[in-house]
Structure formats: C-alpha cells, structure tokens
Design a protein around this motif. Structure first.
Motif, PDB file in Angstrom:
ATOM      1  N   GLU A 173       0.898  -0.578  -0.369  1.00 41.27           N
ATOM      2  CA  GLU A 173      -0.004  -0.064   0.166  1.00 41.27           C
ATOM      3  C   GLU A 173       0.871   1.236  -0.126  1.00 41.27           C
ATOM      4  N   ASN A 174       1.613   1.105  -0.158  1.00 38.67           N
ATOM      5  CA  ASN A 174       3.191   2.287   0.503  1.00 38.67           C
ATOM      6  C   ASN A 174       4.291   2.430  -1.301  1.00 38.67           C
ATOM      7  N   TYR A 175       3.503   1.347  -2.308  1.00 39.02           N
ATOM      8  CA  TYR A 175       4.226   1.231  -3.470  1.00 39.02           C
ATOM      9  C   TYR A 175       3.276   2.164  -4.504  1.00 39.02           C
ATOM     10  N   VAL A 176       4.058   2.557  -6.042  1.00 34.42           N
ATOM     11  CA  VAL A 176       3.003   2.532  -6.570  1.00 34.42           C
ATOM     12  C   VAL A 176       3.770   1.315  -7.481  1.00 34.42           C
ATOM     13  N   LEU A 177       2.874   1.962  -8.843  1.00 35.26           N
ATOM     14  CA  LEU A 177       3.198   0.537  -9.685  1.00 35.26           C
ATOM     15  C   LEU A 177       3.355   1.068 -11.020  1.00 35.26           C
ATOM     16  N   LYS A 178       4.055   1.376 -11.913  1.00 35.91           N
ATOM     17  CA  LYS A 178       4.060   2.332 -13.242  1.00 35.91           C
ATOM     18  C   LYS A 178       4.784   1.535 -13.821  1.00 35.91           C
ATOM     19  N   PRO A 179       3.505   1.486 -15.335  1.00 40.67           N
ATOM     20  CA  PRO A 179       4.489   1.049 -16.543  1.00 40.67           C
ATOM     21  C   PRO A 179       5.675   0.862 -17.077  1.00 40.67           C
ATOM     22  N   LEU A 180       7.050   1.076 -17.490  1.00 41.39           N
ATOM     23  CA  LEU A 180       8.613   1.562 -17.903  1.00 41.39           C
ATOM     24  C   LEU A 180       7.887   2.784 -18.552  1.00 41.39           C
ATOM     25  N   PHE A 181       7.226   2.606 -19.914  1.00 39.28           N
ATOM     26  CA  PHE A 181       7.472   3.652 -20.970  1.00 39.28           C
ATOM     27  C   PHE A 181       6.087   3.688 -21.843  1.00 39.28           C
ATOM     28  N   SER A 182       5.652   4.469 -20.238  1.00 32.51           N
ATOM     29  CA  SER A 182       4.008   4.652 -20.432  1.00 32.51           C
ATOM     30  C   SER A 182       3.831   6.236 -19.748  1.00 32.51           C
ATOM     31  N   PHE A 183       3.327   7.063 -20.298  1.00 34.24           N
ATOM     32  CA  PHE A 183       3.259   8.740 -20.479  1.00 34.24           C
ATOM     33  C   PHE A 183       1.884   9.479 -19.756  1.00 34.24           C
ATOM     34  N   ALA A 184       2.010  10.489 -19.021  1.00 31.64           N
ATOM     35  CA  ALA A 184       0.530  11.078 -18.372  1.00 31.64           C
ATOM     36  C   ALA A 184      -0.241  10.074 -17.687  1.00 31.64           C
ATOM     37  N   GLY A 185       0.554   9.523 -17.007  1.00 34.49           N
ATOM     38  CA  GLY A 185       0.223   8.616 -15.942  1.00 34.49           C
ATOM     39  C   GLY A 185      -1.067   8.000 -16.825  1.00 34.49           C
ATOM     40  N   SER A 186      -1.046   7.189 -17.582  1.00 34.12           N
ATOM     41  CA  SER A 186      -1.307   5.628 -18.087  1.00 34.12           C
ATOM     42  C   SER A 186      -0.770   4.858 -16.946  1.00 34.12           C
ATOM     43  N   GLY A 187      -1.871   3.664 -17.267  1.00 30.19           N
ATOM     44  CA  GLY A 187      -1.611   1.992 -16.730  1.00 30.19           C
ATOM     45  C   GLY A 187      -1.028   2.487 -14.611  1.00 30.19           C
ATOM     46  N   VAL A 188      -0.879   3.913 -13.882  1.00 33.69           N
ATOM     47  CA  VAL A 188      -0.407   3.763 -13.038  1.00 33.69           C
ATOM     48  C   VAL A 188      -1.299   2.707 -11.953  1.00 33.69           C
ATOM     49  N   ASN A 189      -0.983   2.317 -11.255  1.00 29.83           N
ATOM     50  CA  ASN A 189      -1.620   1.509 -10.131  1.00 29.83           C
ATOM     51  C   ASN A 189      -1.301   2.574  -9.070  1.00 29.83           C
ATOM     52  N   ILE A 190      -2.144   3.239  -8.518  1.00 29.90           N
ATOM     53  CA  ILE A 190      -1.596   3.912  -7.310  1.00 29.90           C
ATOM     54  C   ILE A 190      -2.240   3.187  -5.739  1.00 29.90           C
ATOM     55  N   ASP A 191      -3.080   2.290  -6.389  1.00 32.02           N
ATOM     56  CA  ASP A 191      -4.129   1.560  -5.450  1.00 32.02           C
ATOM     57  C   ASP A 191      -3.619  -0.528  -5.130  1.00 32.02           C
ATOM     58  N   LEU A 192      -2.093  -0.376  -5.518  1.00 31.78           N
ATOM     59  CA  LEU A 192      -1.246  -1.802  -5.096  1.00 31.78           C
ATOM     60  C   LEU A 192      -2.292  -2.674  -4.660  1.00 31.78           C
TER      61      LEU A 192
END
Length: 278
Positions: A160-179
């Motif tokens: 819950e203290n981490y964020v999952l981000k696609p490596l080559f995706s921008f403008a917040g696309s695909g970010v999982n903030i409630d991991l």
C-alpha cells in the motif's frame, strides 16, 4: 503579468520577460527560420496542450503540425501550408510516443531514420530522461524505485506504500496507485522488466482553493501541489549546464495530479499554474 503590474513578482528565475522569451525561442528554433520549424504532435488540435501550441505560435512564430501530415522526400521533411510545400528543417518535438503506439498511427517516417532535420529535443532524450532512469538515481529527493523484475518473489509486505508504473507509458497512463498483490500476480514474469515499483509519495492537501463556481466549500478537501522546474540549454551550442527558467505547478484534489486522472473528481479539478518569485 495581468493583476501584478505593481509588484515585483515574476514567474521567471533570473531573467526579465523579454529575455526569457528570447531564450526560449533560441532553444526551440535554434539556428533555423521559425517558419521552417514545426511543433510536431499527433492531432495537435485535439491535445490538452493546445493552448501551449497557440502560445508557441504567437511568441516564437512556430506552428503546430500533425506528425501524420509531414511529407518525406529522401532525407528531407516538408509540411503543407497555404497551398505550398514548406521544408521542415527543425522539429520542436511534443509527441507522446505511447499514444502513437496505442492508436497504431502510421507515420511517414521513422524516428530512427537519418533525416536532414535538427531536433528540440531529440527523441532519444524522451527515453533517456524517462522512468527508465529512476532505479539508477540515488538521492534523498528521489523516491526509491526498482524494476519489478528485480524483486522476484520477495515483494514488499507493505504494498500500500508503493506505486506500480509501466516503464514506457506517460501522462499517468497505466499507473496503479492502490496497489495489491493480486495486481502484481496478474503480470506475467516475462513482462515484469517493463514495470517499476516505486515508493509512494504522499502529497499534503494543504492549499485552500474554491471548489465550485459559487466559491469556497469548507467541506472540500484541500488541494495538493507538485512543482516541476523547466530547464533549458542550447543543444546546438555544445554541452553546458541546464538553466532553470520557470516552475510549473500542478494541483489536484485527486490521488494523482494528471488531467486525465482528475476528470469527474467530485470537488472539481483545480488545474495548474506557475510559481511566482518576488
């Protein structure tokens, strides 16, 4: 600046307005004619940044062009305007490459082609200064970041203290903030090198701001802010330190600060601005 005529406030670090605009124009246009410089994006008239593009045309004389409208002849690129073909000798590059990929856009050239153009900035910079670099940065101001593939099965207990981000995706696309662990388990191991696990940054909702057209709603949550420093340098004048110009301030009541992530937020998206210096 309208409303601040009788103050010493400015949005520029250490330059007067005219000098700052001249500096920006020099960086964008380089040694080329502004008429032969093109601000290139995909469908610029439909982008959220269209006001920026209009300002670029007014201040620098550089017009926006859709990347699909460029014409290639050998190593040269051209654009059509006013019924005539104009050479494009410099590209002010504003494209988000994963948008081109997601929409399967057919381009008249490849970004790896040997073209007779100069760039601001070159596409390679888009990848070099991206999330790919984050695991290599070790600084108190940089959230701890690792490739998801580096964790193996030894994932943090406090996801819950981490964020999952696609490596080559921008403008917040695909970010999982409630991991959750389930979200990570759903990613095939062969694809995990394309994701980052980053320590979450908690933004403090400390700014009071009107939340409706009628005015301030005391029940609305405070606004969070993120400051981004715009840095420029003469790429055509050899290596030199990056020079700060302005500070862009993004604000939000949502969990993330991007425009797309704040559509429909109950208390209204709060927009963005620039920082002022006295």
């Amino acid at each position: 600046m309208p409303g601040f005529e009788d103050t010493n406030l400015t949005c520029f670090f250490d330059l007067e307005r005219d000098a700052a605009v001249a500096w920006m124009k020099q960086v964008v246009v380089g040694d080329e004619d502004p008429f032969e410089t093109a601000l290139v994006d995909y469908q610029p008239d439909l982008q959220k940044t269209l006001p920026d593009f209009h300002a670029t045309r007014l201040l620098f004389g550089v017009s926006p062009v859709c990347v699909t409208k460029l014409i290639r002849e050998g190593r040269r690129l051209y654009r059509e305007t006013g019924g005539r073909r104009v050479p494009v000798r410099r590209i002010y590059n504003r494209m988000v490459f994963d948008e081109l990929d997601a929409k399967k856009v057919a381009l008249p050239f490849s970004f790896t082609d040997d073209l007779d153009v100069s760039w601001c900035s070159h596409p390679n910079w888009y990848w070099t200064w991206s999330k790919f670099a984050l695991p290599y940065l070790d600084h108190p101001s940089v959230p701890k970041t690792r490739y998801l593939s580096d964790f193996g099965t030894d994932l943090p207990e406090d996801l819950e203290n981490y964020v999952l981000k696609p490596l080559f995706s921008f403008a917040g696309s695909g970010v999982n903030i409630d991991l959750t662990r389930a979200a990570i388990d759903a990613i095939p191991e062969a694809q995990r090198s394309g994701y980052l696990l980053q320590r979450k940054v908690e933004y403090a909702p400390v700014i009071d701001m009107p939340s409706h057209a009628e005015g301030f709603d005391p029940a609305a949550p405070g606004v969070k802010a993120e400051c981004r420093v715009m840095l420029l340098r003469h790429s055509f004048d050899g290596p030199r330190p990056l020079r700060p110009l302005i500070v862009l301030v993004r604000s939000s009541r949502g969990k993330m600060l991007g425009v797309d992530q704040n559509r429909g937020v109950a208390q209204n998206w709060s927009g963005g601005t620039v920082a002022l210096f006295g």
